[in-house]
Design a protein around this motif. Sequence first.
Motif, PDB file in Angstrom:
ATOM      1  N   HIS A 241      -1.951  -2.073  18.142  1.00  0.00           N
ATOM      2  CA  HIS A 241      -2.317  -2.437  16.767  1.00  0.00           C
ATOM      3  C   HIS A 241      -3.155  -3.710  16.801  1.00  0.00           C
ATOM      4  O   HIS A 241      -2.682  -4.767  17.232  1.00  0.00           O
TER       5      HIS A 241
ATOM      6  N   ASP B 288      -6.762   0.637  12.112  1.00  0.00           N
ATOM      7  CA  ASP B 288      -6.100   1.457  13.128  1.00  0.00           C
ATOM      8  C   ASP B 288      -5.508   2.729  12.519  1.00  0.00           C
ATOM      9  O   ASP B 288      -5.465   3.774  13.169  1.00  0.00           O
TER      10      ASP B 288
ATOM     11  N   ARG C 182      -0.619  -7.450  14.253  1.00  0.00           N
ATOM     12  CA  ARG C 182      -1.870  -7.062  14.905  1.00  0.00           C
ATOM     13  C   ARG C 182      -2.262  -8.072  15.988  1.00  0.00           C
ATOM     14  O   ARG C 182      -2.112  -9.273  15.808  1.00  0.00           O
TER      15      ARG C 182
END
Length: 249
Positions: free
Chosen positions: A94, A99, A177
């Motif tokens: 991620h 994504d 992320r």
Amino acid sequence: MLTAIVYLQALKFALPAITMLGVSPCFMMIWGTWRSVSAVLPTRWYHAVDDIMYSNYQRLIVFFYEHYTGVEVLLYGDVDMLNKKENVIYISNHQSTIDWIVCDFLSIRQGSLGHLRYVLKDGLKYFPLYGFYLGMHGGVYVKRSGQFQEKKFIRKLNRYSKYNIPLWLVIFPEGTRYNPNLPIVIQKSQGFAYMRGYTVLNQVLTPRVKATAGSLKILRQHIDAIYDITIAYEWKNDNYVRRAGPDMT
């Protein structure tokens, strides 16, 4: 004139943004009507029609991201999985707010776009319209670490097997992320791995395993495969310096 062209180029995201957000209230009205009607029908009927509606909306998103922007999608690995429909658990690194759109790129090629359901951070359920709908579509909201509500998680996942719901369950085990511009986050993740004796990772964050392990245990008899995906975005220079993943705009 050149300045005007530059500004127009910078604002090219306006058309897809206005279109995708603009149709969402209509989508919610139609969905709400179906949800009310289907309340007296078998649960599998609701999910069958809901999956079709969700697929149609996501096709609009795929059109803009893959065709309007001219993005090229390159697939490596076991791409034969696109030739058959399967119930799957999809796990991925991620690093970007897009994504989840890569999930669209893959699932649409398998004819499973409407079957996407996500394990999401609990806070996202308060996102206007989308947060509520993704939960009703079959998404699972979870809290982090010590706040993970296992019983609620199990109850939600058991519905997939109980009602034989077609499934692409998408999990980003890293949660946060990966962003090379936020070294503190990366160092914290590496420290977490080091303290627990895990391999210290440099290109991805250390995954948190509760949701993934729980999904494998609960859905073992319902899924056909596990898709282990690594997403890589194209480098923009010759030095191969890791950059942050692109954002939605």
